[in-house]
Scaffold this active site. Structure first.
Site: not given
Ligand code: UD1
Length: 362
Positions: A204
């Site tokens: 991820h």
């Molecule tokens: C975040 C952390 C990462 C951690 C990970 C744990 C940062 C910069 N990164 O990454 O260090 O390892 O969490 O899982 O803080 N999305 C959904 N549903 C959700 C959450 C996210 O659909 O409930 C999707 C969205 O499209 C979003 C993407 O995932 O844009 C990324 O989510 P984001 O919270 O920005 O970062 P992670 O990749 O989850």
């Protein structure tokens, strides 16, 4: 003492749940703030239910967005929360945007902030997590370190006991001990894959998902591994989107499922032959479960696992991924598993001891 705990992303719910128990056992008042960085039932809600975490005192509901938008919204909401709650200390975990926002909001209001999982470094500043860690450590009062490598990294930056550095062990090890006996029953689609030997994969990290060359390399690696054993890939929403955007055909033998809960993950780890991952936490959880790990990154913060031979760095290169997987799957003896790399399972209690001592000394 009143502690405001900031969480927002999946692994933070696990870590904060064990520290919450230790705080409660010492009669310390804790308020839980969920930034809402993770918001799906599968990424957030299920974790709260499973880990027995009460409804957060406040949920900012920030959701997804660019780093600036996401972190900015959090800063604003956390600042308001600190002004409303007036905590004695703020507790943050790991290296996400929620960690950074919590630390900045607290320090600017003059509230001491304590960082659980301090001192981890990949020395790759292209990772958002590396920036989050460095900034959070720079402004934290207590740097609560999981490993001796973390202590050494902070020493190189001129931080030691006098500037708040403490080795407490890893709360994820506490969590495995607390929840390991409660592994979940698996849904039938998962059970169908794991009834035979299998390889468990997660991917991820932005550095992999947002780079089609790296993502293609990883999937080519998975294709080769799947010629040996079935591959199970619980997929993060970010990765699902990236696979589609890069036009990648999921190879035969790679089973893509929805994200799994913490207890499901522990159950899968208990049965996997090998883990391939770019997650930080899963590298250690594999080790705790006695499963070797191939890391889909060029560097790791958990260098001790590479040093003892339980983890091999393979980057996003198909050849290296397949070779590293073969190295572990060819049936040869695994190296001895050292004890105490991550403490003795009482990191949460030691963290609470340190909070109490720091507050008494203020
Ligand atoms: C975040 C952390 C990462 C951690 C990970 C744990 C940062 C910069 N990164 O990454 O260090 O390892 O969490 O899982 O803080 N999305 C959904 N549903 C959700 C959450 C996210 O659909 O409930 C999707 C969205 O499209 C979003 C993407 O995932 O844009 C990324 O989510 P984001 O919270 O920005 O970062 P992670 O990749 O989850």
């Amino acid at each position: 003492m009143k502690v405001l705990t900031i969480v927002g992303a999946r692994p933070q719910f696990v870590k904060a749940s064990v520290v919450a128990r230790a705080l409660a056992a010492r009669g310390i008042e804790e308020l839980l703030l969920h930034t809402g960085q993770h918001y799906d039932q599968g990424m957030s809600g299920r974790f709260f239910l499973e880990l027995g975490i009460p409804e957060p005192w406040r949920n900012l509901g920030v959701g997804s967005g660019s780093h600036g938008i996401q972190t900015g919204r959090m800063l604003e909401g956390i600042e308001r929360a600190i002004l409303d709650a007036r905590p004695d200390r703020v507790l943050v975990y790991g290296d996400t945007n929620s960690t950074l926002a919590g630390a900045l909001a607290a320090v600017k209001l003059g509230v001491p902030v304590d960082h659980v999982e301090a001192g981890l470094r990949s020395y790759n500043r292209a990772m958002p997590e590396e920036i989050n860690r460095i900034v959070t450590d720079a402004v934290s009062a207590l740097l609560l370190c999981p490993t001796s490598a973390a202590i050494d990294a902070l020493a190189r930056e001129g931080r030691g006991v006098a500037s708040g550095v403490r080795r407490v062990g890893d709360v994820m090890y506490d969590a495995v001990l607390a929840f390991g006996g409660r592994q979940a029953e698996l849904a039938s689609d998962l059970e169908a894959v794991v009834s035979r030997k299998f390889v468990l994969v997660t991917c991820h990290r932005a550095e992999n998902t947002d780079d089609p060359v790296r993502l293609n390399g990883i999937f080519e690696g998975l294709r080769r591994v799947a010629l040996e054993l079935p591959v199970l890939l619980p997929v993060h929403p970010r990765t699902r989107g990236a696979i589609a955007a890069a036009g990648i055909d999921v190879p035969m033998g790679v089973h893509v499922t929805e994200p799994v809960s913490y207890l499901e993950m522990l159950a899968l780890l208990g049965r996997a032959s090998l883990v391939l991952t770019d997650s930080g936490g899963l590298q250690k959880e594999a080790f705790f479960a006695g499963v070797p790990c191939v890391t889909l990154r060029d560097e790791t913060e958990w260098t001790e696992l590479v040093d003892v031979g339980w983890n091999v760095l393979a980057g996003a290169d198909a050849g290296r991924i397949a070779a590293a997987a073969c190295h572990f799957l060819d049936g040869s003896q695994l190296p001895a598993r050292p004890v105490n790399l991550y403490g003795d399972g009482h990191a949460s209690d030691l963290i609470v001891d340190e909070l109490i001592a720091a507050e008494a000394a203020r």
